[in-house]
Design an enzyme around this catalytic site. Structure first.
Site, PDB file in Angstrom:
ATOM      1  N   SER A 148       0.898  -0.857  -0.068  1.00 38.84           N
ATOM      2  CA  SER A 148       0.143   0.009   0.222  1.00 38.84           C
ATOM      3  C   SER A 148       0.894   1.425   0.126  1.00 38.84           C
ATOM      4  O   SER A 148       1.966   1.086   0.052  1.00 38.84           O
ATOM      5  CB  SER A 148      -0.771   0.180   0.871  1.00 38.84           C
ATOM      6  OG  SER A 148      -1.762   1.211   1.597  1.00 38.84           O
ATOM      7  N   TYR A 161      -2.298  -1.188  10.200  1.00 41.99           N
ATOM      8  CA  TYR A 161      -2.320  -1.350   8.490  1.00 41.99           C
ATOM      9  C   TYR A 161      -0.795  -0.820   8.407  1.00 41.99           C
ATOM     10  O   TYR A 161      -0.456  -1.934   7.183  1.00 41.99           O
ATOM     11  CB  TYR A 161      -3.237  -0.820   7.781  1.00 41.99           C
ATOM     12  CG  TYR A 161      -3.707  -0.517   6.388  1.00 41.99           C
ATOM     13  CD1 TYR A 161      -4.168  -2.315   6.172  1.00 41.99           C
ATOM     14  CD2 TYR A 161      -2.783  -0.539   5.765  1.00 41.99           C
ATOM     15  CE1 TYR A 161      -4.587  -2.174   5.162  1.00 41.99           C
ATOM     16  CE2 TYR A 161      -2.999  -0.204   4.365  1.00 41.99           C
ATOM     17  CZ  TYR A 161      -3.583  -1.463   3.799  1.00 41.99           C
ATOM     18  OH  TYR A 161      -3.863  -1.300   2.848  1.00 41.99           O
TER      19      TYR A 161
END
Ligand SMILES: NC(=O)c1ccc[n+]([C@@H]2O[C@H](COP(=O)([O-])OP(=O)(O)OC[C@H]3O[C@@H](n4cnc5c(N)ncnc54)[C@H](O)[C@@H]3O)[C@@H](O)[C@H]2O)c1
Length: 302
Positions: A148, A161
């Site tokens: 990401s 995350y």
């Protein structure tokens, strides 16, 4: 890797979003598919649709957090197709909020799927691909791990995350170097999307019972969830477009794959701050409305 037809693609998180888009693109290029997801119904739907379009599909309900599941997936892929060429370690989930407010189960779940899922995928599939390369001089393979932009930046209120995705970038850079030590015919890339419209903002839908969030979500968790939903669904690059970008990168042998290269200015600012020894650069400097939305959500805190 330049040719795809007749070759075998393994995709985790294949029932939805990016994984489903990779499956569609791979099928359109004539690849055979090995699809894995924890969502049995979604997986069945994807399998039916892809088979109806003419693709050869092996699908398996797999929880990527579990080594034995990923090992069974690889065994089944080999029995059916004898070799695999393209592996997308893609399954992922998100849980936001102030970093000290994430529960132990939040950490365990997010790291379990996002990091351990990739660890298992790399540990299980890489030796198998190297063995395929040893047996077949015409073989080439490619592993794409989905990280990401949160693997290159550390936006606020999404700590677990961020940690998981930084680890995936680190793991994949190391994989790249390690592969070069042994056999360049298996390549590696890391995919770093910014916000892309998928169901990632509803990732709690398949959260395992034993790792459920305990208690009501805090104000910061609610604010992070609202921000994620808004940003994801405002995303201008579709999952299908990102799949096309990813396959182009595989063809061209590019390592870092981006959905929004225009967001890399923030990565450069982060790196400059690291080199200069300053405080961490603001990852939302170019989009202050994101920080404002989080702050507004936090106002309700006791
Ligand atoms: N959509 C975005 O904006 C965005 C941005 C950056 C990174 N990503 C990453 O892209 C990847 C794909 O996510 P998406 O956006 O398509 O979301 P999505 O929720 O639409 O798809 C994720 C898929 O992973 C599956 N999954 C969840 N836990 C699993 C498990 N334990 N084992 C097997 N499968 C599991 C889900 O059932 C789902 O089908 C994730 O790694 C995510 O972190 C997405």
């Amino acid at each position: 890797m330049e040719s795809f037809a007749g070759r075998v693609a393994v995709i985790t998180g294949a029932a939805s979003g990016l994984g489903r888009a990779f499956a569609n693109t791979a099928a359109s290029l004539g690849m055979k598919l090995v699809l894995a997801d924890v969502d049995a119904e979604g997986l069945e739907r994807a399998t039916d649709e892809l088979q109806a379009g003419g693709a050869e599909v092996l699908s398996m309900v797999v929880d990527v957090r579990k080594a034995a599941h990923v090992e069974e997936l690889a065994d089944a892929a080999l029995i059916r197709f004898h070799c695999v060429h393209l592996v997308f370690n893609n399954a992922g989930v998100g849980a936001g909020g102030l970093i000290w407010e994430n529960s132990e189960t939040d950490w365990e779940w997010v790291l379990g799927v996002n990091l351990w899922g990739v660890i298992h995928g790399v540990r299980v599939f890489t030796p198998l691909m190297l063995e395929c390369a040893r047996r077949d001089p015409a073989y080439d393979g490619h592993i794409v791990n989905t990280a990401s932009m949160a693997g290159l930046l550390n936006p606020p209120a999404m700590g677990a995350y961020n940690v998981s995705k930084h680890a995936v970038v680190s793991l994949t850079e190391t994989l790249y170097h390690d592969l070069r030590l042994v056999d360049a015919r298996v390549a590696a890339s890391v995919l770093c999307p910014y916000f892309v419209p998928t169901d990632i903002d509803r990732s709690g839908r398949h959260r395992p019972h034993e790792l459920q969030h305990v208690g009501a979500p805090t104000a910061s968790q609610q604010a992070a969830q609202a921000l994620l939903s808004k940003a994801v669904h405002a995303g201008k690059v579709s999952a299908a477009e990102l799949a096309a970008i990813t396959f182009d990168a595989i063809r061209e042998g590019r390592f870092y794959i981006y959905s929004h290269p225009q967001a890399l200015g923030s990565v450069a600012e982060r790196m400059q701050a690291i080199v200069q020894g300053g405080p961490p650069a603001d990852p939302y400097a170019a989009t202050p409305q994101m920080t404002q939305m989080l702050k507004a959500g936090l106002k309700g805190r006791g």
